[in-house]
Design a protein around this motif. Structure first.
Motif, PDB file in Angstrom:
ATOM      1  N   LYS A 199      -1.024  10.917   2.829  1.00 13.88           N
ATOM      2  CA  LYS A 199       0.146  11.763   2.569  1.00 13.88           C
ATOM      3  C   LYS A 199      -0.194  12.750   1.470  1.00 13.88           C
ATOM      4  O   LYS A 199      -0.875  12.420   0.501  1.00 13.88           O
ATOM      5  CB  LYS A 199       1.334  10.908   2.145  1.00 13.88           C
ATOM      6  CG  LYS A 199       2.608  11.682   1.898  1.00 13.88           C
ATOM      7  CD  LYS A 199       3.671  11.259   2.875  1.00 13.88           C
ATOM      8  CE  LYS A 199       4.964  11.988   2.630  1.00 13.88           C
ATOM      9  NZ  LYS A 199       5.363  12.773   3.774  1.00 13.88           N
ATOM     10  N   ALA A 200       0.303  13.983   1.624  1.00 11.66           N
ATOM     11  CA  ALA A 200       0.136  15.022   0.606  1.00 11.66           C
ATOM     12  C   ALA A 200       1.398  15.092  -0.238  1.00 11.66           C
ATOM     13  O   ALA A 200       2.519  14.970   0.277  1.00 11.66           O
ATOM     14  CB  ALA A 200      -0.119  16.366   1.274  1.00 11.66           C
ATOM     15  N   LEU A 233      -7.352  17.262  -4.171  1.00 12.61           N
ATOM     16  CA  LEU A 233      -6.657  17.452  -5.438  1.00 12.61           C
ATOM     17  C   LEU A 233      -6.733  18.907  -5.871  1.00 12.61           C
ATOM     18  O   LEU A 233      -7.801  19.524  -5.809  1.00 12.61           O
ATOM     19  CB  LEU A 233      -7.287  16.561  -6.518  1.00 12.61           C
ATOM     20  CG  LEU A 233      -6.698  16.628  -7.921  1.00 12.61           C
ATOM     21  CD1 LEU A 233      -5.270  16.104  -7.933  1.00 12.61           C
ATOM     22  CD2 LEU A 233      -7.560  15.838  -8.901  1.00 12.61           C
ATOM     23  N   SER A 234      -5.580  19.444  -6.262  1.00 12.30           N
ATOM     24  CA  SER A 234      -5.533  20.757  -6.895  1.00 12.30           C
ATOM     25  C   SER A 234      -4.513  20.656  -8.018  1.00 12.30           C
ATOM     26  O   SER A 234      -3.952  19.583  -8.261  1.00 12.30           O
ATOM     27  CB  SER A 234      -5.107  21.826  -5.872  1.00 12.30           C
ATOM     28  OG  SER A 234      -3.728  21.731  -5.581  1.00 12.30           O
ATOM     29  N   ALA A 235      -4.240  21.761  -8.686  1.00 13.29           N
ATOM     30  CA  ALA A 235      -3.279  21.753  -9.793  1.00 13.29           C
ATOM     31  C   ALA A 235      -1.859  21.533  -9.298  1.00 13.29           C
ATOM     32  O   ALA A 235      -0.975  21.158 -10.070  1.00 13.29           O
ATOM     33  CB  ALA A 235      -3.370  23.054 -10.580  1.00 13.29           C
ATOM     34  N   THR A 236      -1.602  21.738  -7.999  1.00  9.55           N
ATOM     35  CA  THR A 236      -0.238  21.617  -7.473  1.00  9.55           C
ATOM     36  C   THR A 236      -0.105  20.648  -6.306  1.00  9.55           C
ATOM     37  O   THR A 236       0.991  20.457  -5.788  1.00  9.55           O
ATOM     38  CB  THR A 236       0.283  22.994  -7.010  1.00  9.55           C
ATOM     39  OG1 THR A 236      -0.600  23.495  -5.982  1.00  9.55           O
ATOM     40  CG2 THR A 236       0.354  23.976  -8.165  1.00  9.55           C
ATOM     41  N   SER A 237      -1.203  20.022  -5.877  1.00 11.08           N
ATOM     42  CA  SER A 237      -1.152  19.152  -4.705  1.00 11.08           C
ATOM     43  C   SER A 237      -2.139  18.000  -4.835  1.00 11.08           C
ATOM     44  O   SER A 237      -3.230  18.153  -5.382  1.00 11.08           O
ATOM     45  CB  SER A 237      -1.479  19.964  -3.447  1.00 11.08           C
ATOM     46  OG  SER A 237      -1.513  19.128  -2.311  1.00 11.08           O
ATOM     47  N   LEU A 238      -1.732  16.857  -4.314  1.00 14.40           N
ATOM     48  CA  LEU A 238      -2.575  15.663  -4.303  1.00 14.40           C
ATOM     49  C   LEU A 238      -2.392  15.009  -2.944  1.00 14.40           C
ATOM     50  O   LEU A 238      -1.264  14.860  -2.474  1.00 14.40           O
ATOM     51  CB  LEU A 238      -2.128  14.718  -5.418  1.00 14.40           C
ATOM     52  CG  LEU A 238      -2.816  13.358  -5.519  1.00 14.40           C
ATOM     53  CD1 LEU A 238      -2.897  12.935  -6.973  1.00 14.40           C
ATOM     54  CD2 LEU A 238      -2.103  12.291  -4.720  1.00 14.40           C
ATOM     55  N   THR A 239      -3.487  14.642  -2.306  1.00 16.00           N
ATOM     56  CA  THR A 239      -3.419  13.872  -1.059  1.00 16.00           C
ATOM     57  C   THR A 239      -4.046  12.518  -1.334  1.00 16.00           C
ATOM     58  O   THR A 239      -5.145  12.429  -1.881  1.00 16.00           O
ATOM     59  CB  THR A 239      -4.162  14.574   0.092  1.00 16.00           C
ATOM     60  OG1 THR A 239      -3.570  15.858   0.298  1.00 16.00           O
ATOM     61  CG2 THR A 239      -4.065  13.761   1.378  1.00 16.00           C
ATOM     62  N   LEU A 294       0.820  -1.202   0.000  1.00 19.88           N
ATOM     63  CA  LEU A 294       0.000   0.000   0.000  1.00 19.88           C
ATOM     64  C   LEU A 294       0.857   1.256   0.000  1.00 19.88           C
ATOM     65  O   LEU A 294       0.536   2.238  -0.656  1.00 19.88           O
ATOM     66  CB  LEU A 294      -0.912   0.017   1.223  1.00 19.88           C
ATOM     67  CG  LEU A 294      -1.954  -1.092   1.302  1.00 19.88           C
ATOM     68  CD1 LEU A 294      -2.735  -0.997   2.603  1.00 19.88           C
ATOM     69  CD2 LEU A 294      -2.886  -1.033   0.111  1.00 19.88           C
ATOM     70  N   HIS A 295       1.939   1.238   0.785  1.00 18.10           N
ATOM     71  CA  HIS A 295       2.846   2.389   0.829  1.00 18.10           C
ATOM     72  C   HIS A 295       4.170   1.944   1.413  1.00 18.10           C
ATOM     73  O   HIS A 295       4.254   0.939   2.121  1.00 18.10           O
ATOM     74  CB  HIS A 295       2.250   3.557   1.638  1.00 18.10           C
ATOM     75  CG  HIS A 295       1.828   3.202   3.028  1.00 18.10           C
ATOM     76  ND1 HIS A 295       2.665   3.247   4.114  1.00 18.10           N
ATOM     77  CD2 HIS A 295       0.630   2.755   3.509  1.00 18.10           C
ATOM     78  CE1 HIS A 295       2.011   2.881   5.194  1.00 18.10           C
ATOM     79  NE2 HIS A 295       0.766   2.563   4.853  1.00 18.10           N
ATOM     80  N   ILE A 355       9.259   7.603  -1.963  1.00 16.43           N
ATOM     81  CA  ILE A 355       8.042   7.102  -1.322  1.00 16.43           C
ATOM     82  C   ILE A 355       7.161   6.533  -2.422  1.00 16.43           C
ATOM     83  O   ILE A 355       7.067   7.113  -3.504  1.00 16.43           O
ATOM     84  CB  ILE A 355       7.274   8.241  -0.622  1.00 16.43           C
ATOM     85  CG1 ILE A 355       8.113   8.875   0.462  1.00 16.43           C
ATOM     86  CG2 ILE A 355       5.955   7.740  -0.060  1.00 16.43           C
ATOM     87  CD1 ILE A 355       7.497  10.138   1.023  1.00 16.43           C
ATOM     88  N   MET A 356       6.506   5.408  -2.148  1.00 16.32           N
ATOM     89  CA  MET A 356       5.518   4.840  -3.051  1.00 16.32           C
ATOM     90  C   MET A 356       4.247   4.653  -2.240  1.00 16.32           C
ATOM     91  O   MET A 356       4.284   4.184  -1.109  1.00 16.32           O
ATOM     92  CB  MET A 356       5.999   3.487  -3.584  1.00 16.32           C
ATOM     93  CG  MET A 356       5.102   2.849  -4.650  1.00 16.32           C
ATOM     94  SD  MET A 356       3.572   2.032  -4.118  1.00 16.32           S
ATOM     95  CE  MET A 356       4.084   0.936  -2.848  1.00 16.32           C
ATOM     96  N   GLN A 357       3.116   5.081  -2.815  1.00 17.87           N
ATOM     97  CA  GLN A 357       1.843   4.901  -2.133  1.00 17.87           C
ATOM     98  C   GLN A 357       0.749   4.623  -3.150  1.00 17.87           C
ATOM     99  O   GLN A 357       0.665   5.286  -4.181  1.00 17.87           O
ATOM    100  CB  GLN A 357       1.460   6.148  -1.329  1.00 17.87           C
ATOM    101  CG  GLN A 357       0.123   6.002  -0.617  1.00 17.87           C
ATOM    102  CD  GLN A 357      -0.316   7.246   0.137  1.00 17.87           C
ATOM    103  OE1 GLN A 357       0.308   8.287   0.066  1.00 17.87           O
ATOM    104  NE2 GLN A 357      -1.401   7.114   0.877  1.00 17.87           N
ATOM    105  N   THR A 358      -0.095   3.646  -2.837  1.00 17.58           N
ATOM    106  CA  THR A 358      -1.306   3.395  -3.612  1.00 17.58           C
ATOM    107  C   THR A 358      -2.476   3.714  -2.703  1.00 17.58           C
ATOM    108  O   THR A 358      -2.533   3.239  -1.564  1.00 17.58           O
ATOM    109  CB  THR A 358      -1.379   1.925  -4.080  1.00 17.58           C
ATOM    110  OG1 THR A 358      -0.273   1.670  -4.940  1.00 17.58           O
ATOM    111  CG2 THR A 358      -2.667   1.642  -4.830  1.00 17.58           C
ATOM    112  N   GLY A 359      -3.378   4.568  -3.197  1.00 20.27           N
ATOM    113  CA  GLY A 359      -4.520   4.942  -2.383  1.00 20.27           C
ATOM    114  C   GLY A 359      -5.513   5.779  -3.156  1.00 20.27           C
ATOM    115  O   GLY A 359      -5.360   6.036  -4.351  1.00 20.27           O
ATOM    116  N   GLU A 360      -6.533   6.225  -2.452  1.00 22.72           N
ATOM    117  CA  GLU A 360      -7.605   7.028  -3.041  1.00 22.72           C
ATOM    118  C   GLU A 360      -7.263   8.504  -2.913  1.00 22.72           C
ATOM    119  O   GLU A 360      -6.787   8.961  -1.873  1.00 22.72           O
ATOM    120  CB  GLU A 360      -8.906   6.734  -2.304  1.00 22.72           C
ATOM    121  CG  GLU A 360     -10.088   7.502  -2.836  1.00 22.72           C
ATOM    122  CD  GLU A 360     -11.368   7.208  -2.068  1.00 22.72           C
ATOM    123  OE1 GLU A 360     -12.184   8.134  -1.915  1.00 22.72           O
ATOM    124  OE2 GLU A 360     -11.539   6.058  -1.623  1.00 22.72           O
TER     125      GLU A 360
END
Length: 179
Positions: free
Chosen positions: A126-127, A111-117, A85-86, A102-107
């Motif tokens: 994780k952001a 979400l924005s144009a510069t950030s993903l959590t 998972l991570h 870092i590797m992570q699989t998740g939902e």
């Protein structure tokens, strides 16, 4: 007065004939020979499979998911680290140094144009800093695999792959790469 000494044994060389009068060495039974042959065959087959997998054209795009290529981390679909998972690992930076990845699989939860959590099934969240190109085509609720470079407390995505790369349904299509 003399002390009796045990008769000296001649130094045996590996593979030499036994000394005269020595009991014969026990040979391997047919069962032991078959078992040894089976073990050798499994080792050879496993090595051949590993070489085939390493040279397979499917494993040539290592940017799609992370270590081990499109199948996720080493081990591929359904086993090994492919179902991770991570996690965190250290890789070469290409200039004689090292970088923490870092590797992570998740939902995707934000979400924005510069950030993903992303939030994994076990609750880890994780952001990541992303580019607008990596955000293209993604939406909150999508399942993604993120590979990122970590520096201090921030993580910058080097790849964002849509879909679960660790477990692909039979006959499914490979995950697509965003960015």
């Amino acid at each position: 007065m003399t002390t009796p000494q045990a008769p000296s044994t001649s130094d045996q060389t590996w593979g030499a004939a036994p000394a005269p009068g020595a009991p014969p060495r026990a040979s391997w039974s047919p069962g032991k020979k078959i078992a040894a042959g089976a073990v050798a065959a499994v080792i050879v087959a496993g090595g051949g499979a590993a070489v085939w997998a390493a040279s397979s054209s499917a494993a040539t795009d290592t940017t799609a998911a992370g270590p081990g290529g499109p199948g996720g981390m080493a081990g591929g679909p359904g086993g090994g680290l492919g179902s991770a998972l991570h996690g965190e690992y250290v890789a070469s930076d290409g200039n004689g140094g090292y970088v923490t990845k870092i590797m992570q699989t998740g939902e995707v939860t934000e979400l924005s144009a510069t950030s993903l959590t992303a939030k994994s099934d076990d609750g880890f969240s994780k952001a990541y800093t992303i580019t607008s190109e990596q955000a293209t085509g993604l939406a909150t609720g999508d399942t993604v695999t993120v590979v990122a470079t970590e520096s201090g407390s921030s993580a910058t995505a080097t790849s964002v792959t849509e879909g679960e790369t660790g477990a692909q349904p039979p006959g499914g299509t490979p995950p697509t790469q965003s960015g």
